[in-house]
Design a protein around this motif. Structure first.
Motif, PDB file in Angstrom:
ATOM      1  N   GLN A   1      54.695 -89.824  15.785  1.00 36.35           N
ATOM      2  CA  GLN A   1      55.364 -91.303  15.364  1.00 36.35           C
ATOM      3  C   GLN A   1      54.734 -91.367  13.849  1.00 36.35           C
ATOM      4  OE1 GLN A   1      54.738 -94.159  18.054  1.00 36.35           O
ATOM      5  NE2 GLN A   1      55.933 -93.360  19.605  1.00 36.35           N
ATOM      6  N   LEU A   2      53.480 -91.200  13.476  1.00 39.17           N
ATOM      7  CA  LEU A   2      52.934 -91.626  12.514  1.00 39.17           C
ATOM      8  C   LEU A   2      53.390 -90.515  11.548  1.00 39.17           C
ATOM      9  CD1 LEU A   2      50.870 -92.881  10.589  1.00 39.17           C
ATOM     10  CD2 LEU A   2      49.146 -91.297  11.254  1.00 39.17           C
ATOM     11  N   GLU A   3      53.464 -89.087  11.696  1.00 38.54           N
ATOM     12  CA  GLU A   3      54.024 -88.295  10.745  1.00 38.54           C
ATOM     13  C   GLU A   3      55.502 -88.437  10.430  1.00 38.54           C
ATOM     14  OE1 GLU A   3      53.490 -84.446  12.798  1.00 38.54           O
ATOM     15  OE2 GLU A   3      51.204 -84.548  12.330  1.00 38.54           O
ATOM     16  N   SER A   4      56.190 -88.914  11.550  1.00 37.01           N
ATOM     17  CA  SER A   4      57.563 -89.261  11.317  1.00 37.01           C
ATOM     18  C   SER A   4      57.855 -90.598  10.157  1.00 37.01           C
ATOM     19  CB  SER A   4      58.351 -89.764  12.717  1.00 37.01           C
ATOM     20  OG  SER A   4      59.380 -88.987  13.160  1.00 37.01           O
ATOM     21  N   THR A   5      56.881 -91.448  10.651  1.00 37.57           N
ATOM     22  CA  THR A   5      56.998 -92.797   9.934  1.00 37.57           C
ATOM     23  C   THR A   5      56.584 -92.331   8.471  1.00 37.57           C
ATOM     24  OG1 THR A   5      56.305 -94.003  11.652  1.00 37.57           O
ATOM     25  CG2 THR A   5      55.887 -95.119   9.526  1.00 37.57           C
ATOM     26  N   GLU A   6      55.611 -91.639   8.295  1.00 38.00           N
ATOM     27  CA  GLU A   6      55.253 -91.220   6.879  1.00 38.00           C
ATOM     28  C   GLU A   6      56.528 -90.191   6.097  1.00 38.00           C
ATOM     29  OE1 GLU A   6      52.444 -91.542   5.031  1.00 38.00           O
ATOM     30  OE2 GLU A   6      51.513 -92.840   6.560  1.00 38.00           O
ATOM     31  N   LEU A   7      57.029 -89.402   6.733  1.00 35.46           N
ATOM     32  CA  LEU A   7      58.141 -88.719   6.245  1.00 35.46           C
ATOM     33  C   LEU A   7      59.245 -89.812   6.034  1.00 35.46           C
ATOM     34  CD1 LEU A   7      59.441 -86.037   5.708  1.00 35.46           C
ATOM     35  CD2 LEU A   7      60.439 -86.074   8.090  1.00 35.46           C
ATOM     36  N   GLU A   8      59.567 -90.573   6.701  1.00 33.71           N
ATOM     37  CA  GLU A   8      60.457 -91.563   6.658  1.00 33.71           C
ATOM     38  C   GLU A   8      60.145 -92.606   5.282  1.00 33.71           C
ATOM     39  OE1 GLU A   8      62.591 -95.519   8.859  1.00 33.71           O
ATOM     40  OE2 GLU A   8      61.754 -93.887   9.800  1.00 33.71           O
ATOM     41  N   LYS A   9      59.080 -92.915   5.384  1.00 34.15           N
ATOM     42  CA  LYS A   9      58.369 -93.525   4.046  1.00 34.15           C
ATOM     43  C   LYS A   9      58.586 -92.945   2.875  1.00 34.15           C
ATOM     44  CE  LYS A   9      54.035 -95.310   2.286  1.00 34.15           C
ATOM     45  NZ  LYS A   9      52.478 -95.334   2.181  1.00 34.15           N
ATOM     46  N   THR A  10      58.372 -91.540   2.812  1.00 34.90           N
ATOM     47  CA  THR A  10      58.286 -90.650   1.865  1.00 34.90           C
ATOM     48  C   THR A  10      59.967 -90.589   1.271  1.00 34.90           C
ATOM     49  OG1 THR A  10      56.527 -89.330   2.475  1.00 34.90           O
ATOM     50  CG2 THR A  10      58.110 -88.295   0.869  1.00 34.90           C
ATOM     51  N   LYS A  11      60.705 -90.473   2.267  1.00 33.90           N
ATOM     52  CA  LYS A  11      62.302 -90.586   2.100  1.00 33.90           C
ATOM     53  C   LYS A  11      62.728 -91.770   1.375  1.00 33.90           C
ATOM     54  CE  LYS A  11      63.665 -87.121   5.510  1.00 33.90           C
ATOM     55  NZ  LYS A  11      64.795 -87.052   6.709  1.00 33.90           N
ATOM     56  N   LEU A  12      62.070 -92.711   1.927  1.00 32.65           N
ATOM     57  CA  LEU A  12      62.807 -94.293   1.365  1.00 32.65           C
ATOM     58  C   LEU A  12      62.084 -94.565   0.117  1.00 32.65           C
ATOM     59  CD1 LEU A  12      62.011 -96.567   4.605  1.00 32.65           C
ATOM     60  CD2 LEU A  12      64.388 -95.882   3.687  1.00 32.65           C
ATOM     61  N   SER A  13      60.721 -93.881  -0.372  1.00 33.31           N
ATOM     62  CA  SER A  13      60.198 -94.113  -1.684  1.00 33.31           C
ATOM     63  C   SER A  13      61.230 -93.356  -2.351  1.00 33.31           C
ATOM     64  CB  SER A  13      58.629 -93.597  -1.527  1.00 33.31           C
ATOM     65  OG  SER A  13      57.988 -94.339  -0.886  1.00 33.31           O
ATOM     66  N   GLU A  14      61.622 -92.228  -2.151  1.00 31.72           N
ATOM     67  CA  GLU A  14      62.512 -91.534  -2.871  1.00 31.72           C
ATOM     68  C   GLU A  14      63.787 -92.292  -3.323  1.00 31.72           C
ATOM     69  OE1 GLU A  14      62.633 -87.487  -0.845  1.00 31.72           O
ATOM     70  OE2 GLU A  14      60.518 -86.993  -1.684  1.00 31.72           O
ATOM     71  N   GLU A  15      64.353 -92.645  -2.266  1.00 32.54           N
ATOM     72  CA  GLU A  15      65.521 -93.296  -2.019  1.00 32.54           C
ATOM     73  C   GLU A  15      65.287 -94.556  -3.213  1.00 32.54           C
ATOM     74  OE1 GLU A  15      68.851 -95.678   0.555  1.00 32.54           O
ATOM     75  OE2 GLU A  15      67.493 -94.240   1.338  1.00 32.54           O
ATOM     76  N   LEU A  16      64.202 -95.226  -2.938  1.00 35.27           N
ATOM     77  CA  LEU A  16      64.077 -96.435  -3.845  1.00 35.27           C
ATOM     78  C   LEU A  16      63.860 -96.008  -5.341  1.00 35.27           C
ATOM     79  CD1 LEU A  16      63.014 -99.422  -4.013  1.00 35.27           C
ATOM     80  CD2 LEU A  16      60.814 -98.782  -3.716  1.00 35.27           C
ATOM     81  N   GLU A  17      63.201 -94.762  -5.478  1.00 35.87           N
ATOM     82  CA  GLU A  17      63.062 -94.410  -6.886  1.00 35.87           C
ATOM     83  C   GLU A  17      64.241 -94.248  -7.538  1.00 35.87           C
ATOM     84  OE1 GLU A  17      61.310 -93.792 -10.381  1.00 35.87           O
ATOM     85  OE2 GLU A  17      60.288 -94.800  -8.924  1.00 35.87           O
ATOM     86  N   GLU A  18      65.226 -93.337  -6.743  1.00 35.42           N
ATOM     87  CA  GLU A  18      66.474 -93.215  -7.268  1.00 35.42           C
ATOM     88  C   GLU A  18      67.439 -94.402  -7.532  1.00 35.42           C
ATOM     89  OE1 GLU A  18      70.169 -91.086  -5.374  1.00 35.42           O
ATOM     90  OE2 GLU A  18      68.444 -90.278  -4.630  1.00 35.42           O
ATOM     91  N   ARG A  19      67.248 -95.325  -6.717  1.00 33.86           N
ATOM     92  CA  ARG A  19      67.890 -96.677  -6.934  1.00 33.86           C
ATOM     93  C   ARG A  19      67.428 -97.307  -8.204  1.00 33.86           C
ATOM     94  NH1 ARG A  19      69.718 -99.302  -1.089  1.00 33.86           N
ATOM     95  NH2 ARG A  19      70.838 -97.647  -0.316  1.00 33.86           N
TER      96      ARG A  19
END
Length: 166
Positions: A75-93
Motif C-alpha cells: 500500500q505504501l508503494e502504491s501510495t508513493e507511486l500515486e503521490k509521484t503521479k499527483l506531483s507530476e500532474e500538479l507540476e504539469e498543471r
C-alpha cells in the motif's frame, strides 16, 4: 562382590555397617533428589510445553504481522507511486497555469493597446465630427445666405420682367 556376601549380615558397630548406613543414607538422599529432579523435570516439561504453545501462537501472530506488513508495504508503494503521479500532474498543471497567466497577460496588454488606439481613434473621429458639424453649419449658413440672395435676384428679375412687359 563375593567378599560382601561372605560377610553378610554385617556385625553391629563394624566399619562395614557404618559404610552401609552411609550408603543407605546417601541412597535415600539420592532417591529424594531424584524425586525432586523428577518433579522439577515435570515442571520444566510443562513449562516447555507452555512455551512451545506460546511460541506456536507467536509464530502465527508473526506470520499474520508479516503478511500485514507486506500488505502495508505494498500500500505504501502504491501510495508513493500515486503521490509521484499527483506531483507530476500538479507540476504539469502549474506549468499550464503559468502559460495561461502569460497568455492572459499578453491578451491584457493587447486589449490595453487596442483601448488606447480606440480612444485615440474616438478622439480623432470626435474632432472630425466637430469639424464636419462646423463645416455643415458654415455650409448651411452660407447656403441660406446664397438662397436668400438667389431668391432676391429671382424676385428682382421677376420685377424686371414684369416691368418690361408692362
Amino acid at each position: 562382590s563375593s567378599g560382601i556376601n561372605a560377610e553378610w549380615p554385617l556385625r553391629p558397630g563394624s566399619e562395614k555397617e557404618s559404610a552401609s548406613n552411609d550408603l543407605s543414607s546417601k541412597l535415600s538422599v539420592s532417591e529424594e533428589e531424584c524425586t525432586d529432579l523428577r518433579s522439577k523435570l515435570e515442571i520444566s516439561e510443562k513449562s516447555i510445553s507452555g512455551l512451545n504453545e506460546r511460541l506456536t501462537a507467536l509464530q502465527g501472530t508473526f506470520s499474520e504481522n508479516s503478511s500485514s506488513i507486506t500488505d502495508l508495504q505494498s500500500q505504501l508503494e502504491s501510495t508513493e507511486l500515486e503521490k509521484t503521479k499527483l506531483s507530476e500532474e500538479l507540476e504539469e498543471r502549474r506549468q499550464n497555469l503559468q502559460e495561461k497567466e502569460a497568455e492572459i497577460s499578453n491578451l491584457t496588454s493587447s486589449v490595453k493597446e487596442m483601448e488606447v488606439k480606440l480612444s485615440h481613434e474616438i478622439e480623432q473621429r470626435t474632432i472630425l465630427q466637430e469639424q464636419m458639424n462646423n463645416r455643415l453649419h458654415d455650409f448651411s449658413a452660407t447656403s441660406s445666405a446664397e438662397i436668400d440672395t438667389l431668391q432676391k435676384r429671382k424676385k428682382y428679375r421677376l420685377r424686371l420682367c414684369v416691368d418690361t412687359t408692362a
